[in-house]
Motif scaffolding. Structure first.
Motif, mmCIF file in Angstrom:
data_model
loop_
_atom_site.group_PDB
_atom_site.id
_atom_site.type_symbol
_atom_site.label_atom_id
_atom_site.label_comp_id
_atom_site.label_asym_id
_atom_site.label_seq_id
_atom_site.Cartn_x
_atom_site.Cartn_y
_atom_site.Cartn_z
ATOM 1 N N UNK A 60 0.863 -1.184 0.000
ATOM 2 C CA UNK A 60 0.000 0.000 0.000
ATOM 3 C C UNK A 60 0.896 1.229 0.000
ATOM 4 N N UNK A 61 0.734 2.065 -1.024
ATOM 5 C CA UNK A 61 1.726 3.078 -1.368
ATOM 6 C C UNK A 61 1.521 4.421 -0.677
ATOM 7 N N UNK A 62 2.564 5.240 -0.750
ATOM 8 C CA UNK A 62 2.615 6.536 -0.080
ATOM 9 C C UNK A 62 1.906 7.638 -0.862
ATOM 10 N N UNK A 63 1.841 8.802 -0.278
ATOM 11 C CA UNK A 63 1.304 10.032 -0.859
ATOM 12 C C UNK A 63 1.816 10.221 -2.286
ATOM 13 N N UNK A 64 0.910 10.266 -3.254
ATOM 14 C CA UNK A 64 1.148 10.450 -4.694
ATOM 15 C C UNK A 64 1.940 9.314 -5.342
ATOM 16 N N UNK A 65 2.257 8.279 -4.610
ATOM 17 C CA UNK A 65 3.113 7.225 -5.140
ATOM 18 C C UNK A 65 2.382 6.273 -6.073
ATOM 19 N N UNK A 66 3.083 5.802 -7.103
ATOM 20 C CA UNK A 66 2.565 4.794 -8.025
ATOM 21 C C UNK A 66 3.322 3.486 -7.813
ATOM 22 N N UNK A 67 2.985 2.477 -8.617
ATOM 23 C CA UNK A 67 3.702 1.201 -8.520
ATOM 24 C C UNK A 67 5.189 1.384 -8.793
ATOM 25 N N UNK A 68 5.535 2.335 -9.661
ATOM 26 C CA UNK A 68 6.934 2.529 -10.022
ATOM 27 C C UNK A 68 7.707 3.331 -8.991
ATOM 28 N N UNK A 69 7.030 3.763 -7.925
ATOM 29 C CA UNK A 69 7.729 4.445 -6.837
ATOM 30 C C UNK A 69 8.246 3.464 -5.788
ATOM 31 N N UNK A 70 7.869 2.190 -5.909
ATOM 32 C CA UNK A 70 8.401 1.187 -4.985
ATOM 33 C C UNK A 70 9.847 0.873 -5.337
ATOM 34 N N UNK A 93 -1.818 6.544 -11.163
ATOM 35 C CA UNK A 93 -1.122 5.759 -12.164
ATOM 36 C C UNK A 93 -2.039 5.371 -13.300
ATOM 37 N N UNK A 94 -2.041 4.078 -13.641
ATOM 38 C CA UNK A 94 -2.867 3.580 -14.737
ATOM 39 C C UNK A 94 -4.244 3.116 -14.281
ATOM 40 N N UNK A 95 -4.595 3.367 -13.017
ATOM 41 C CA UNK A 95 -5.936 3.036 -12.516
ATOM 42 C C UNK A 95 -6.870 4.211 -12.784
ATOM 43 N N UNK A 96 -8.048 3.909 -13.302
ATOM 44 C CA UNK A 96 -8.964 4.991 -13.660
ATOM 45 C C UNK A 96 -9.768 5.477 -12.460
ATOM 46 N N UNK A 97 -10.679 6.416 -12.721
ATOM 47 C CA UNK A 97 -11.525 6.950 -11.665
ATOM 48 C C UNK A 97 -10.995 8.251 -11.096
ATOM 49 N N UNK A 98 -11.834 8.902 -10.319
ATOM 50 C CA UNK A 98 -11.454 10.145 -9.653
ATOM 51 C C UNK A 98 -10.710 9.799 -8.365
ATOM 52 N N UNK A 99 -9.526 10.352 -8.196
ATOM 53 C CA UNK A 99 -8.694 10.016 -7.045
ATOM 54 C C UNK A 99 -9.425 10.340 -5.747
ATOM 55 N N UNK A 100 -9.365 9.438 -4.778
ATOM 56 C CA UNK A 100 -10.031 9.628 -3.492
ATOM 57 C C UNK A 100 -9.304 10.670 -2.655
ATOM 58 N N UNK A 101 -10.070 11.449 -1.884
ATOM 59 C CA UNK A 101 -9.469 12.469 -1.033
ATOM 60 C C UNK A 101 -9.663 12.167 0.445
ATOM 61 N N UNK A 102 -9.927 10.887 0.764
ATOM 62 C CA UNK A 102 -10.058 10.497 2.167
ATOM 63 C C UNK A 102 -9.631 9.047 2.337
ATOM 64 N N UNK A 103 -9.147 8.737 3.516
ATOM 65 C CA UNK A 103 -8.600 7.401 3.787
ATOM 66 C C UNK A 103 -9.703 6.352 3.788
ATOM 67 N N UNK A 215 -3.733 17.189 -9.234
ATOM 68 C CA UNK A 215 -5.019 16.661 -8.777
ATOM 69 C C UNK A 215 -4.817 15.556 -7.743
ATOM 70 N N UNK A 216 -3.883 14.669 -8.027
ATOM 71 C CA UNK A 216 -3.595 13.576 -7.092
ATOM 72 C C UNK A 216 -2.951 14.113 -5.824
ATOM 73 N N UNK A 217 -2.000 15.035 -5.979
ATOM 74 C CA UNK A 217 -1.319 15.595 -4.809
ATOM 75 C C UNK A 217 -2.299 16.322 -3.892
#
Length: 300
Positions: A60-70, A93-103, A215-217
């Motif tokens: 489970x990745x960090x703030x703004x992180x994608x799979x390639x940030x591992x 990353x390559x996942x669609x949808x509107x990025x969530x703004x809550x945990x 937007x993601x940040x």
């Protein structure tokens, strides 16, 4: 066995000389193909490595992180002995949808993704903001989550220095990547580890995830700040009964080291590892020790 004794055993295992395992799969994070699966109205992008049997370890990745940030040094080595899954959550990353703004939404989506893969039980490795999601998943789904690694993270209401350290990182002249400042201490050893980390995370040259934009940040920043600024009086921590490994650096400037120590004290069954001369990305600076510790923790 006391918490202190368990922690000492883990540290001993981490720094001992361990014969490397034989990889059970030739694929590496640098070249493994991206796959897609639909769940909860989202088409998730993900990659799997390692053997096909055993309890999967979901990252489970960090703030703004994608799979390639591992860090491939962490992912590939763990995948030698267990199934490993990395993925992009909603809108990243390559996942669609509107990025969530809550945990809460991120947790719901992560659960849907794991369910779609058909896993009955998983281990979790939550780094930074990913650690918030890991805590929520472990508390809400005790039958699904077997063991948890919380790295460079904190508890709900534990506070953050996100805006301060981001401002410092981006204000530096001629800085190629803010992570060399955000993740690593600015000693000679820390700077060397940061440069080596960046060379590894940029090793993948084809089919890389798109970089995260404003937007993601903004959405992730809102989620991180709200979660760490809204105390739940340790309710989530007290609901976690699974074994937990808490790992952090000696001076985490984004999510304070003291937060990890508090988690260790409040969790029912936790072990704690602190790495010296290290910042938010201690698991990447001490990747060999971290992998050894993680394998020992998950196997015992």
């Amino acid at each position: 066995m006391t918490k202190l004794l368990k922690s000492l055993l883990l540290i001993t295992a981490a720094f001992s000389i361990i014969e490397p395992s034989i990889a059970l799969a030739s694929e590496k994070l640098e070249d493994v193909p991206t796959r897609y699966i639909e769940a909860n109205g989202i088409k998730f992008s993900y990659r799997t490595l390692g053997p096909t049997s055993g309890t999967p370890l979901v990252f489970l990745q960090h703030f703004t992180g994608t799979m390639d940030a591992w860090d491939p040094a962490v992912v590939n080595t763990l995948a030698k002995t267990r199934p490993v899954v990395v993925f992009n959550n909603r809108g990243v990353g390559a996942t669609n949808g509107v990025v969530a703004d809550n945990i809460g939404q991120m947790t719901t989506d992560a659960y849907a993704f794991i369910q779609a893969l058909g896993y009955k039980q998983v281990d979790l490795l939550g780094f930074s903001m990913g650690g918030f999601i890991a805590q929520e998943l472990a508390a809400q789904h005790p039958k699904l989550v077997h063991k948890v690694i919380l790295a460079g993270t904190t508890y709900q209401g534990g506070g953050n220095n996100l805006m301060q350290v981001l401002g410092e990182a981006f204000s530096r002249a001629n800085a190629p990547d803010p992570r060399d400042y955000l993740f690593f201490s600015q000693t000679d050893a820390g700077k060397k580890a940061g440069a080596e980390f960046l060379s590894r995370v940029y090793a993948r040259t084809k089919d890389r995830d798109p970089e995260s934009g404003k937007e993601i940040a903004d959405a992730h920043g809102k989620a991180l700040i709200m979660w760490t600024s809204t105390p739940d009086h340790y309710k989530t921590l007290k609901a976690i009964h699974q074994p937990v490994l808490v790992v952090t650096g000696s001076n985490d400037t984004m999510l304070n080291t003291e937060g990890s120590i508090t988690m260790y004290k409040q969790l029912e069954n936790a072990q704690l590892v602190l790495y010296p001369d290290s910042n938010h990305g201690s698991i990447f600076q001490y990747h060999d020790a971290f992998v050894n510790t993680t394998n020992y923790f998950l196997d015992h």
